[in-house]
Design an enzyme around this catalytic site. Sequence first.
Site, short mmCIF file in Angstrom:
data_model
loop_
_atom_site.label_atom_id
_atom_site.label_comp_id
_atom_site.label_asym_id
_atom_site.label_seq_id
_atom_site.Cartn_x
_atom_site.Cartn_y
_atom_site.Cartn_z
N PRO A 165 9.72 -5.05 3.80
CA PRO A 165 10.06 -4.75 4.93
C PRO A 165 9.22 -4.48 5.88
O PRO A 165 8.05 -4.27 5.71
CB PRO A 165 10.93 -3.42 4.74
CG PRO A 165 11.23 -3.31 3.25
CD PRO A 165 10.20 -4.02 2.55
N GLY A 182 1.57 -1.21 4.45
CA GLY A 182 0.43 -1.98 4.67
C GLY A 182 0.83 -3.33 5.52
O GLY A 182 0.21 -3.47 6.56
N GLY A 183 1.98 -3.80 5.17
CA GLY A 183 2.63 -4.95 5.92
C GLY A 183 1.70 -5.93 6.23
O GLY A 183 0.89 -6.77 5.42
N GLY A 184 1.35 -6.06 7.46
CA GLY A 184 0.52 -6.95 8.14
C GLY A 184 -0.95 -7.25 7.90
O GLY A 184 -1.76 -7.92 7.73
N SER A 185 -1.42 -5.77 7.52
CA SER A 185 -2.82 -5.63 7.28
C SER A 185 -2.95 -6.10 5.70
O SER A 185 -4.07 -6.68 5.17
CB SER A 185 -3.13 -4.26 6.99
OG SER A 185 -3.12 -3.66 8.55
N ALA A 218 7.39 -2.66 9.52
CA ALA A 218 7.26 -1.38 9.92
C ALA A 218 7.69 -0.28 8.95
O ALA A 218 8.66 0.63 9.22
CB ALA A 218 8.06 -1.11 11.33
N ALA A 219 7.19 -0.64 7.52
CA ALA A 219 7.79 0.03 6.53
C ALA A 219 6.53 1.25 5.92
O ALA A 219 7.19 1.79 5.05
CB ALA A 219 8.10 -0.85 5.54
N GLY A 220 5.53 1.23 6.40
CA GLY A 220 4.48 2.34 6.10
C GLY A 220 4.02 1.80 4.72
O GLY A 220 3.26 2.67 3.98
N ASP A 253 -6.37 -0.26 8.78
CA ASP A 253 -6.04 -0.48 7.26
C ASP A 253 -6.56 -1.88 6.76
O ASP A 253 -6.53 -2.05 5.73
CB ASP A 253 -4.68 -0.63 7.18
CG ASP A 253 -3.83 0.79 7.19
OD1 ASP A 253 -4.66 1.84 7.28
OD2 ASP A 253 -2.84 0.80 7.18
N LYS A 283 0.69 -1.07 0.03
CA LYS A 283 -0.01 -0.02 -0.10
C LYS A 283 0.83 1.02 -0.14
O LYS A 283 1.83 1.32 0.64
CB LYS A 283 -0.98 0.04 1.17
CG LYS A 283 -1.83 1.22 1.64
CD LYS A 283 -2.82 1.29 2.54
CE LYS A 283 -2.01 1.15 4.06
NZ LYS A 283 -1.24 2.63 4.15
#
Length: 284
Positions: free
Chosen positions: A94, A100-103, A96-98, A136, A8
């Site tokens: 990566p 989306g990541g886990g979401s 904690a990258a801004g 998110d 995202k």
Amino acid sequence: MQVLAQAKVNLCLHVEAPDHRGYHPLQSLVTFADIGDDIRFTDDGEGPLLTIDGPFSAGLGAGEGNLILKALRRFEAETGTRISHRVHLSKNLPLAAGVGGGSADAGAVLRGLRALYAPDMPDDRLEAIAASTGADGVMCLWSRPAMAQGYGEKLRFVSLPTLACVLINPLVASPTPAVYAAYDRQGVFPPSELRFEPVQQAAALIDCLKQGRNDLESPAVGLNPVIGEVLASLRAQPQTQLARVSGSGATCFALCASDADAHALADALSALWPEAWIRACRLG
């Protein structure tokens, strides 16, 4: 079955002062990249079980605290179904990258689970499960360009032209709670109104985006000055038409006029930032 948990990107992010609960109303124009984490479902009779590999798997737990398993358990509770598939995550983005990541991972898993176990489930029921995983959750469920309001849960899907883009992360963590806390300490909350008019051409969209901003950019740079150095590198390159932090960072993005420019920019950045995570991609 394999699904892509798309990265995202917050093209603009206007953040208001915290309310009485400490939550921040916001307005954001979000879109999604054609790269992300890969999620694979296999029916081997040993699930539900989450396994993780990939370049950013270190330190990422596969226990019940993982958003993927939270989404899976809530899907089970909502449908009364026992999930028998094993879920495998290849963590390419990566942490904690801004982006989306886990979401994004949870949303992709929910799309896959509906296809496998409840193809007739209405969208609103699936959205309710996604919303329970985080602010998110719904936007990352559908991975479609949208104007987000409220606390990120109110979405108006929009049509955007495809954008050539480069994502770069200097591989420093930029945890969202810490960035919001730094934003609050600044004590300055600019007007949040974000205007967006539908456009058909990438150049017109980039001109529109220049009227917006990311209110979390300054606190993210304050906590991690290297993010500011990355932005300076992006803005100094001739291919860059707009550079900004995505979300709470540490990923930054640069929009380019063409795919060729994006790949040339990625090559230039690789020489300047040999230790960073860098990808040319398309948004939209």
